[in-house]
Structure formats: C-alpha cells, structure tokens
Scaffold this motif. Sequence first.
Motif, PDB file in Angstrom:
ATOM      1  N   VAL A 105     163.835  90.823 -14.268  1.00 45.31           N
ATOM      2  CA  VAL A 105     165.158  90.275 -14.583  1.00 45.31           C
ATOM      3  C   VAL A 105     165.009  88.946 -15.304  1.00 45.31           C
ATOM      4  CG1 VAL A 105     167.311  89.426 -13.582  1.00 45.31           C
ATOM      5  CG2 VAL A 105     166.196  91.431 -12.600  1.00 45.31           C
ATOM      6  N   GLN A 106     164.035  88.126 -14.871  1.00 42.61           N
ATOM      7  CA  GLN A 106     163.828  86.824 -15.499  1.00 42.61           C
ATOM      8  C   GLN A 106     163.545  86.987 -16.983  1.00 42.61           C
ATOM      9  OE1 GLN A 106     163.998  83.860 -13.500  1.00 42.61           O
ATOM     10  NE2 GLN A 106     164.313  83.025 -15.531  1.00 42.61           N
ATOM     11  N   ALA A 107     162.731  88.003 -17.330  1.00 46.58           N
ATOM     12  CA  ALA A 107     162.419  88.231 -18.735  1.00 46.58           C
ATOM     13  C   ALA A 107     163.636  88.732 -19.498  1.00 46.58           C
ATOM     14  CB  ALA A 107     161.268  89.230 -18.857  1.00 46.58           C
ATOM     15  N   VAL A 108     164.467  89.543 -18.847  1.00 42.37           N
ATOM     16  CA  VAL A 108     165.683  90.031 -19.497  1.00 42.37           C
ATOM     17  C   VAL A 108     166.615  88.869 -19.826  1.00 42.37           C
ATOM     18  CG1 VAL A 108     167.791  91.392 -19.147  1.00 42.37           C
ATOM     19  CG2 VAL A 108     165.570  92.357 -18.543  1.00 42.37           C
ATOM     20  N   VAL A 112     168.957  87.761 -23.041  1.00 41.28           N
ATOM     21  CA  VAL A 112     170.356  87.339 -22.948  1.00 41.28           C
ATOM     22  C   VAL A 112     170.567  86.037 -23.710  1.00 41.28           C
ATOM     23  CG1 VAL A 112     172.177  86.568 -21.368  1.00 41.28           C
ATOM     24  CG2 VAL A 112     170.755  88.532 -20.762  1.00 41.28           C
ATOM     25  N   GLU A 113     169.578  85.141 -23.652  1.00 41.03           N
ATOM     26  CA  GLU A 113     169.693  83.879 -24.393  1.00 41.03           C
ATOM     27  C   GLU A 113     169.724  84.143 -25.897  1.00 41.03           C
ATOM     28  OE1 GLU A 113     166.448  81.495 -23.023  1.00 41.03           O
ATOM     29  OE2 GLU A 113     167.545  80.760 -21.269  1.00 41.03           O
ATOM     30  N   GLU A 188     169.173  97.808 -18.769  1.00 50.64           N
ATOM     31  CA  GLU A 188     168.784  97.743 -17.369  1.00 50.64           C
ATOM     32  C   GLU A 188     169.203  96.419 -16.731  1.00 50.64           C
ATOM     33  OE1 GLU A 188     167.585 100.254 -15.446  1.00 50.64           O
ATOM     34  OE2 GLU A 188     168.149 101.326 -17.257  1.00 50.64           O
ATOM     35  N   GLY A 189     169.065  95.323 -17.496  1.00 53.36           N
ATOM     36  CA  GLY A 189     169.498  94.032 -16.984  1.00 53.36           C
ATOM     37  C   GLY A 189     170.988  94.012 -16.702  1.00 53.36           C
ATOM     38  N   MET A 190     171.758  94.680 -17.556  1.00 54.03           N
ATOM     39  CA  MET A 190     173.207  94.718 -17.348  1.00 54.03           C
ATOM     40  C   MET A 190     173.570  95.548 -16.123  1.00 54.03           C
ATOM     41  SD  MET A 190     174.882  94.857 -21.159  1.00 54.03           S
ATOM     42  CE  MET A 190     176.549  94.878 -20.493  1.00 54.03           C
ATOM     43  N   ARG A 191     172.780  96.572 -15.845  1.00 55.14           N
ATOM     44  CA  ARG A 191     173.049  97.348 -14.626  1.00 55.14           C
ATOM     45  C   ARG A 191     172.850  96.478 -13.386  1.00 55.14           C
ATOM     46  NH1 ARG A 191     170.546 101.989 -17.446  1.00 55.14           N
ATOM     47  NH2 ARG A 191     172.255 103.375 -17.994  1.00 55.14           N
ATOM     48  N   HIS A 233     181.324  83.563 -21.814  1.00 55.20           N
ATOM     49  CA  HIS A 233     181.134  84.825 -21.085  1.00 55.20           C
ATOM     50  C   HIS A 233     179.666  85.041 -20.738  1.00 55.20           C
ATOM     51  CE1 HIS A 233     181.256  88.981 -19.957  1.00 55.20           C
ATOM     52  NE2 HIS A 233     180.700  89.406 -21.074  1.00 55.20           N
ATOM     53  N   LEU A 234     178.780  84.814 -21.693  1.00 51.44           N
ATOM     54  CA  LEU A 234     177.355  85.033 -21.456  1.00 51.44           C
ATOM     55  C   LEU A 234     176.769  83.978 -20.525  1.00 51.44           C
ATOM     56  CD1 LEU A 234     176.357  86.124 -25.056  1.00 51.44           C
ATOM     57  CD2 LEU A 234     176.464  87.567 -23.038  1.00 51.44           C
ATOM     58  N   ILE A 235     177.211  82.730 -20.689  1.00 51.69           N
ATOM     59  CA  ILE A 235     176.733  81.662 -19.807  1.00 51.69           C
ATOM     60  C   ILE A 235     177.174  81.920 -18.368  1.00 51.69           C
ATOM     61  CG2 ILE A 235     176.969  79.215 -19.244  1.00 51.69           C
ATOM     62  CD1 ILE A 235     177.256  78.779 -22.333  1.00 51.69           C
ATOM     63  N   ARG A 236     178.430  82.295 -18.203  1.00 47.28           N
ATOM     64  CA  ARG A 236     178.939  82.549 -16.850  1.00 47.28           C
ATOM     65  C   ARG A 236     178.275  83.782 -16.237  1.00 47.28           C
ATOM     66  NH1 ARG A 236     183.198  79.464 -15.345  1.00 47.28           N
ATOM     67  NH2 ARG A 236     184.199  78.220 -16.977  1.00 47.28           N
ATOM     68  N   GLY A 237     177.929  84.766 -17.064  1.00 46.08           N
ATOM     69  CA  GLY A 237     177.216  85.927 -16.558  1.00 46.08           C
ATOM     70  C   GLY A 237     175.878  85.530 -15.962  1.00 46.08           C
ATOM     71  N   GLU A 238     175.191  84.597 -16.621  1.00 44.14           N
ATOM     72  CA  GLU A 238     173.917  84.102 -16.096  1.00 44.14           C
ATOM     73  C   GLU A 238     174.141  83.319 -14.800  1.00 44.14           C
ATOM     74  OE1 GLU A 238     170.359  81.129 -17.562  1.00 44.14           O
ATOM     75  OE2 GLU A 238     171.375  82.378 -19.053  1.00 44.14           O
TER      76      GLU A 238
END
Length: 272
Positions: A105-108, A112-113, A188-191, A233-238
Amino acid sequence: MISPSAVRNAASPQPQPLVVDRLSDRLAALLGAQIDSGALRAGDRLPTEQQLATAHGVSRTVVREAVHQLKSRALVQSRQGSGVFVAPPPVNQALAFDPAVLTSVQAVVHVVEVRRVLEGEIAALAAERATRGQIAALRRALAAIDTAVAEGRDGVAEDLAFHRVIGESTGNPQFRLLLGFLEQYLREGMRITRGNEARRADFMTAVQSEHRAIFEAIAAHDPVAARLHANDHLIRGEQRLVEGGIIDGRRRQAAARVARSARPAPDRPAKH
C-alpha cells in the motif's frame, strides 16, 4: 533457435512461488524484470505455459494472462509453431513503473502522488473545455458510484470511470491514455481504500461530497475550483488511509502540509 539449456536457465532452477491476489500481474512483473535485467535476452524463448505454471505454482490461465501483458508491452512476441520469444528492444520505450509499486500500500501511495500532480490540472482543463455531452456523462458516472455504494459494492470500477471521463472531457486523448495506464497500478490500492472508507459512514459521505464538488466545478466551467477540489479529494483520500491505520501516520503530516499549501490564503481569494 535457442538451445534447450538456455530454456532451462530462463525457467530458473529455484523459482519463487507467487502467493498474491493478482497472480498474472505478479508473474508479468517477474518475467518483465528478468527481461530488463538481461536474465532473459532478445531472442530467448520463454518456457512453455506448462513449465511456467509448474515453476511458479499458478494455473496456465494465469500464465496466459501474464504473457498477454508482456505482449501488450512489446516485451515478447509469438512465433507460430515455435513459442514465445523475448522481443528486441523497441526504438521507443513504453511507459512503465517499477513493478514494486504493486507490492505494498505504501508503494501505491507513491502512484497516488503522481496522480495528484496530474489530476488537478486535468480537472481544470475539463472545466474549461467540457461539452454538454461530457458533463452529462460525468453526471451519469457520478450516479453510478452512488448506485454501487448503495448496493454494497466497492465502486472501484465506477470511481475509475468517473476520473476517466474527466480526462476525456479535456478534449486531449493523451490524458485518457495516461489515466488508463495509471489505473493498473491504482486498482488494488483503491480497493483497499474503499474497504477502509466503507467501515465509516463519515468517510463514505466525505468521498461522495468530494466527487460531487469536482463535478459541480467542472459543470460550472470553474477551472480554479475544479483544480482545488480534485487535489483536495486525493489528499483527503490519503488522510483517510492514515486515519484507518492503513498507511504510516507520518504521511498524514506531509499530506496536511500539501493540503494547506494548495488552498488559497484567506486574504487572497482565488480568482475565477
């Protein structure tokens, strides 16, 4: 024609069993790494489907899917009646990420960044250029996410489709292709992300609100707001991954700093 000993060497005398969810992706990454490192060279014949299946403890279907991925990346080519061979290096290299991005997940989060850098500008361009038809398609994509969530599905496919339509709304086909490339590393990261968000009603409400804010900014042809909401949206997802204990909390601090810098200062409102 490659010698039998070279085929045996390519198969590796002590193969590593693949015990992961996306077996075909992992096997494709493993074979691709062997090609990149020179362990498998241009002109070498791959082991047969059965040899690869036995060596790595997977089905022949998994092998076929993995080889198909390698063919789509022009790394191997079939020769009728002879087998599958490592292709000569292409003049123009295809875009690819380090296979390690599929391992944690860390690599995913690293992918995301990358996505965050891109999607804010993509959303801004979509706000400037989206046609009525594309805005209608975005509205349908947004509704499809809500339907998936209401039916208890993870909504990953619908979420990816929503962002894909945003890319198409820029009028630049290269963005659609680029987002399509990133999807293979994000799915997979999104799942995992969706599973984390589904545990808390406030998370799911926030995600739906963020998607709607992006849509409304694009529909209003407001590029500044679209960029801001897409980044947010992406920042809050993290941050939700951190709060859910999925990734290291130190990333939350970095994400928070980025979030603060992305927002306009109170005394200097963003210009529309």
